[in-house]
Design a protein around this motif. Structure first.
Motif, PDB file in Angstrom:
ATOM      1  N   ASP A   1      19.164  43.864 -65.305  1.00 46.49           N
ATOM      2  CA  ASP A   1      18.465  43.007 -64.337  1.00 46.49           C
ATOM      3  C   ASP A   1      18.486  41.542 -64.737  1.00 46.49           C
ATOM      4  N   GLY A   2      19.240  41.236 -65.782  1.00 41.78           N
ATOM      5  CA  GLY A   2      19.337  39.852 -66.221  1.00 41.78           C
ATOM      6  C   GLY A   2      18.205  39.380 -67.104  1.00 41.78           C
ATOM      7  N   ARG A   3      17.342  40.306 -67.529  1.00 45.25           N
ATOM      8  CA  ARG A   3      16.229  39.928 -68.388  1.00 45.25           C
ATOM      9  C   ARG A   3      16.679  39.918 -69.849  1.00 45.25           C
ATOM     10  N   ARG A   4      16.156  38.969 -70.608  1.00 53.22           N
ATOM     11  CA  ARG A   4      16.569  38.787 -71.986  1.00 53.22           C
ATOM     12  C   ARG A   4      16.237  40.018 -72.834  1.00 53.22           C
ATOM     13  N   ALA A   5      17.237  40.484 -73.586  1.00 49.89           N
ATOM     14  CA  ALA A   5      17.047  41.620 -74.478  1.00 49.89           C
ATOM     15  C   ALA A   5      17.254  41.240 -75.942  1.00 49.89           C
ATOM     16  N   GLY A   6      17.883  40.084 -76.182  1.00 46.63           N
ATOM     17  CA  GLY A   6      18.153  39.656 -77.549  1.00 46.63           C
ATOM     18  C   GLY A   6      19.238  38.604 -77.574  1.00 46.63           C
TER      19      GLY A   6
ATOM     20  N   LEU B   1      20.535  40.796 -82.474  1.00 47.73           N
ATOM     21  CA  LEU B   1      19.108  40.988 -82.698  1.00 47.73           C
ATOM     22  C   LEU B   1      18.496  41.390 -81.361  1.00 47.73           C
ATOM     23  N   LEU B   2      18.089  42.666 -81.264  1.00 46.25           N
ATOM     24  CA  LEU B   2      17.665  43.236 -79.988  1.00 46.25           C
ATOM     25  C   LEU B   2      16.212  43.688 -80.023  1.00 46.25           C
ATOM     26  N   ARG B   3      15.534  43.518 -78.904  1.00 42.72           N
ATOM     27  CA  ARG B   3      14.208  44.089 -78.737  1.00 42.72           C
ATOM     28  C   ARG B   3      14.344  45.611 -78.711  1.00 42.72           C
ATOM     29  N   LEU B   4      13.517  46.289 -79.459  1.00 46.12           N
ATOM     30  CA  LEU B   4      13.668  47.732 -79.619  1.00 46.12           C
ATOM     31  C   LEU B   4      13.571  48.485 -78.306  1.00 46.12           C
ATOM     32  N   GLU B   5      12.713  48.033 -77.390  1.00 43.49           N
ATOM     33  CA  GLU B   5      12.567  48.761 -76.128  1.00 43.49           C
ATOM     34  C   GLU B   5      13.783  48.603 -75.233  1.00 43.49           C
TER      35      GLU B   5
END
Length: 281
Positions: free
Chosen positions: A234-239, A252-256
């Motif tokens: 959806d284009g939302r920042r993940a890392g 570097l990624l958000r775990l969720e």
């Protein structure tokens, strides 16, 4: 077949003197008293706020001299930091990078004997990384390389092992986000060191929300450079991307978000989690 290559982006800082062990023990994240000649440890130097400054592999010789294998380009910065703490201790800190060459050996078959076998030590971070050697420059010619640095870099990336400031931002990054805990780089019971309070708080309160993870371009195309944004469908920042080697890299990624379909600069990413990290997530 055993692969051997020189790790030419790393240098050596020597720490010598009767108070060298005491000094390092008060500064770095690991327990240097547990390192004996022929062995090695992994650790970091932090800011008082618990932010990353330098990472290094630590070895010592029979005379009590410590050798910190660090980023070659940032060795002068590490020396300046250590010298501030070493004032009035009699400890001598010096750049020994011109005197040594650093090699890695991995994918070793049973019964393989490495050249200058007595100099090599097992990489303390992960068994998959094989062995490491800090070899005097006059003997380095006795080591026959049969692999490129890129081969080692791909192994490191697949193992989710950070490479200093290629993956961690000095004065900003925290260690647990970048797997230093899982790689044995922190001694939780050693007592105080610079930045210990913040690091321990993150660990014991379960405050880790991100991890440095291997990613690969599904199309086999080269990945964007460090800092490129990784987003979800959806284009939302993940890392964001960190070090890369061709179509592989660390992000570097958000775990969720790690289990979702992710994209970086138009490239669809395949995320993997090494087995040793699964219990940390």
């Amino acid at each position: 077949m055993t692969k051997i290559c020189q790790i030419d982006n790393r240098g050596i800082v020597s720490v010598a003197g009767g108070e060298a062990e005491k000094l390092l023990q008060s500064l770095v994240t690991n327990d240097v008293t547990q390192i004996s000649p022929g062995g090695a440890g992994y650790g970091c130097l932090l800011t008082p706020q618990g932010k990353f400054l330098h990472d290094f592999l630590v070895t010592r010789d029979g005379a009590g001299v410590f050798f910190l294998e660090c980023e070659a380009a940032r060795a002068p910065e590490l020396i300046r930091s250590l010298k501030i703490y070493a004032m009035r201790t009699g400890v001598e800190v010096a750049d020994a990078s011109e005197d040594y060459r650093i090699f890695a050996a991995w994918d070793m078959a049973g019964g393989t004997t490495l050249p200058l076998a007595e100099i090599w030590y097992r990489d303390p971070r992960l068994e998959e990384l094989g062995f490491r050697a800090v070899i005097p420059v006059g003997q380095a010619g006795e080591v026959a390389e049969n692999a490129e640095f890129a081969d080692y870099d791909r192994l490191r990336i697949a193992s989710a092992v950070p490479d200093g400031s290629r993956d961690m931002i000095p004065q900003r990054s925290t260690l647990l986000d970048h797997n230093i805990d899982a790689l044995g780089g922190i001694a939780w019971k050693k007592g105080c060191y610079v930045g210990q309070e913040v690091t321990a708080r993150m660990h014991y309160r379960g405050l880790v929300k991100k991890r440095l993870l291997p990613v690969k371009s599904q199309a086999g195309t080269a990945l964007p450079e460090t800092g490129a944004e990784v987003t979800d469908g959806d284009g939302r920042r993940a890392g964001e991307m960190r070090s890369i080697c061709g179509d592989s890299g660390l992000a570097l990624l958000r775990l969720e978000k790690a289990g979702e379909a992710l994209v970086c600069d138009g490239a669809k990413l395949e995320v993997s989690v090494p087995e040793y990290l699964r219990k940390k997530m």
